[in-house]
Design an enzyme around this catalytic site. Structure first.
Site, mmCIF file in Angstrom:
data_model
loop_
_atom_site.group_PDB
_atom_site.id
_atom_site.type_symbol
_atom_site.label_atom_id
_atom_site.label_comp_id
_atom_site.label_asym_id
_atom_site.label_seq_id
_atom_site.Cartn_x
_atom_site.Cartn_y
_atom_site.Cartn_z
ATOM 1 N N ARG A 122 14.440 7.159 -10.515
ATOM 2 C CA ARG A 122 15.291 6.159 -11.130
ATOM 3 C C ARG A 122 14.799 5.912 -12.545
ATOM 4 O O ARG A 122 13.644 5.571 -12.746
ATOM 5 C CB ARG A 122 15.147 4.869 -10.322
ATOM 6 C CG ARG A 122 16.407 4.145 -10.092
ATOM 7 C CD ARG A 122 16.243 3.056 -9.079
ATOM 8 N NE ARG A 122 15.155 2.123 -9.314
ATOM 9 C CZ ARG A 122 15.209 0.845 -9.019
ATOM 10 N NH1 ARG A 122 16.310 0.342 -8.511
ATOM 11 N NH2 ARG A 122 14.184 0.053 -9.196
ATOM 12 N N THR B 108 17.734 2.421 -17.414
ATOM 13 C CA THR B 108 19.153 2.362 -17.024
ATOM 14 C C THR B 108 19.329 2.128 -15.522
ATOM 15 O O THR B 108 20.426 1.793 -15.077
ATOM 16 C CB THR B 108 19.846 3.691 -17.362
ATOM 17 O OG1 THR B 108 19.238 4.728 -16.557
ATOM 18 C CG2 THR B 108 19.678 4.043 -18.826
ATOM 19 N N ASP C 202 7.053 -1.257 -4.720
ATOM 20 C CA ASP C 202 7.443 0.129 -4.997
ATOM 21 C C ASP C 202 6.999 1.027 -3.842
ATOM 22 O O ASP C 202 5.797 1.249 -3.640
ATOM 23 C CB ASP C 202 6.809 0.590 -6.317
ATOM 24 C CG ASP C 202 7.384 1.926 -6.763
ATOM 25 O OD1 ASP C 202 7.316 2.891 -5.966
ATOM 26 O OD2 ASP C 202 7.913 2.012 -7.874
ATOM 27 N N ASP D 204 4.895 4.210 -4.881
ATOM 28 C CA ASP D 204 3.539 3.863 -5.326
ATOM 29 C C ASP D 204 2.668 3.388 -4.167
ATOM 30 O O ASP D 204 1.492 3.739 -4.074
ATOM 31 C CB ASP D 204 3.592 2.765 -6.397
ATOM 32 C CG ASP D 204 4.003 3.312 -7.759
ATOM 33 O OD1 ASP D 204 3.964 4.542 -7.942
ATOM 34 O OD2 ASP D 204 4.361 2.500 -8.635
HETATM 35 C C1 PRP Z 1 12.841 4.580 -5.329
HETATM 36 C C2 PRP Z 1 13.291 4.709 -3.889
HETATM 37 C C3 PRP Z 1 14.683 5.235 -4.027
HETATM 38 C C4 PRP Z 1 15.160 4.548 -5.278
HETATM 39 C C5 PRP Z 1 16.034 3.411 -4.858
HETATM 40 O O1 PRP Z 1 12.479 5.794 -5.843
HETATM 41 O O2 PRP Z 1 12.475 5.525 -3.122
HETATM 42 O O3 PRP Z 1 14.756 6.637 -4.155
HETATM 43 O O4 PRP Z 1 14.004 4.052 -5.953
HETATM 44 O O5 PRP Z 1 16.595 2.814 -5.946
HETATM 45 P P1 PRP Z 1 18.148 2.833 -6.217
HETATM 46 O O6 PRP Z 1 18.819 2.482 -4.925
HETATM 47 O O7 PRP Z 1 18.310 1.777 -7.270
HETATM 48 O O8 PRP Z 1 18.547 4.195 -6.709
HETATM 49 P P2 PRP Z 1 11.890 5.945 -7.323
HETATM 50 O O9 PRP Z 1 12.989 6.231 -8.293
HETATM 51 O O10 PRP Z 1 11.011 4.779 -7.640
HETATM 52 O O11 PRP Z 1 11.051 7.279 -7.241
HETATM 53 P P3 PRP Z 1 9.782 7.623 -6.350
HETATM 54 O O12 PRP Z 1 10.224 7.663 -4.911
HETATM 55 O O13 PRP Z 1 9.394 8.955 -6.865
HETATM 56 O O14 PRP Z 1 8.713 6.590 -6.595
HETATM 57 N N1 URA Z 2 12.466 1.325 -5.371
HETATM 58 C C1 URA Z 2 11.394 0.791 -4.716
HETATM 59 O O1 URA Z 2 10.441 1.513 -4.400
HETATM 60 N N2 URA Z 2 11.403 -0.521 -4.451
HETATM 61 C C2 URA Z 2 12.425 -1.313 -4.775
HETATM 62 O O2 URA Z 2 12.377 -2.526 -4.477
HETATM 63 C C3 URA Z 2 13.531 -0.750 -5.446
HETATM 64 C C4 URA Z 2 13.519 0.567 -5.727
#
Ligand code: PRP
Ligand code: URA
Length: 208
Positions: free
Chosen positions: A103, A107, A199, A202
């Protein structure tokens, strides 16, 4: 809400509470993600099609069943990875197809960075795995990819969903059922789910 299933199971509620806890370390966090994913997958697969299969017991022949359709697990990288083992343990013949999305922090739009799907679909049912359904952008983009691939039976299995993400999924893919451990209150100004768990990527990978 139609087509959204928040688990009523006490084990899910117990484990989700520990998952949310800021004191939970990455090792325990990963264990809980895996366990919750398995419990939710059990609920999400209640309508899978079966075909008859006779089996020979040590004493007699017996009418039985086997799964009719080929299932694909589709974890959204990174955070969806932690859900795979819990679901795969229940259906070891499933194929696992990874989709890489992150994400954009500014944006909040999903950016695709990994997709190795072959040209023709190799499965007929896909279970998209991602613990967080926040704005819904990542889930909608993944379902778009799977539909373009040629799969139309798709389920989303998450852990926490925000009303905003559920609404976006309903707008774009109303027929995709959403299985969650909980539906939370809302997103904050940075697109994080409140109260949520922080997160998910993380916290699993120790990168906070
Ligand atoms: C997180 C989560 C989803 C996304 C959700 O991933 O695991 O994939 O955010 O958010 P959205 O519904 O607003 O699209 P992130 O982009 O943080 O990547 P990561 O899993 O690599 O940490
Ligand atoms: N992605 C995450 O990991 N946590 C949130 O709360 C939203 C997006």
């Amino acid at each position: 809400m139609p087509n959204v299933f928040a688990s009523p199971h006490p084990l899910v509620a117990h484990k989700l509470t520990r998952l949310r806890d800021v004191q939970t370390d990455p090792k325990k966090f990963r264990e809980l993600v895996r366990e919750i994913a398995g419990l939710l997958a059990y609920e999400a697969t209640a309508d899978l099609a079966l075909e008859p299969r006779q089996v020979q017991t040590p004493l007699a022949k017996c009418a039985g069943y086997e799964l009719k359709e080929k299932i694909g697990l589709v974890p959204i990288l990174r955070a969806g990875l932690g859900m795979v083992e819990g679901v795969w343990g229940l259906m070891p013949s499933a194929e696992v197809w990874h989709i890489g999305l992150y994400r954009d922090e500014r944006t909040l739009q999903p950016v695709e960075y990994y997709n190795k799907l072959p040209v023709a679909p190799t499965v007929s049912v896909c279970m998209v795995l991602d613990p967080m359904l926040a704005t819904g952008g990542s889930a909608v983009a993944t379902v778009d990819v799977l539909k373009r691939w040629g799969v139309n039976k798709i389920k989303f299995v998450g852990i926490i969903g925000a009303p905003e993400g559920i609404a976006l999924m309903h707008q774009h893919h109303p027929e995709v059922p959403i299985y969650l451990a909980a539906i939370d209150e809302r997103l904050n100004e940075r697109g994080y789910i409140l109260p949520g768990l922080g997160d998910a990527g993380d916290r699993q990978f120790g990168t906070a």
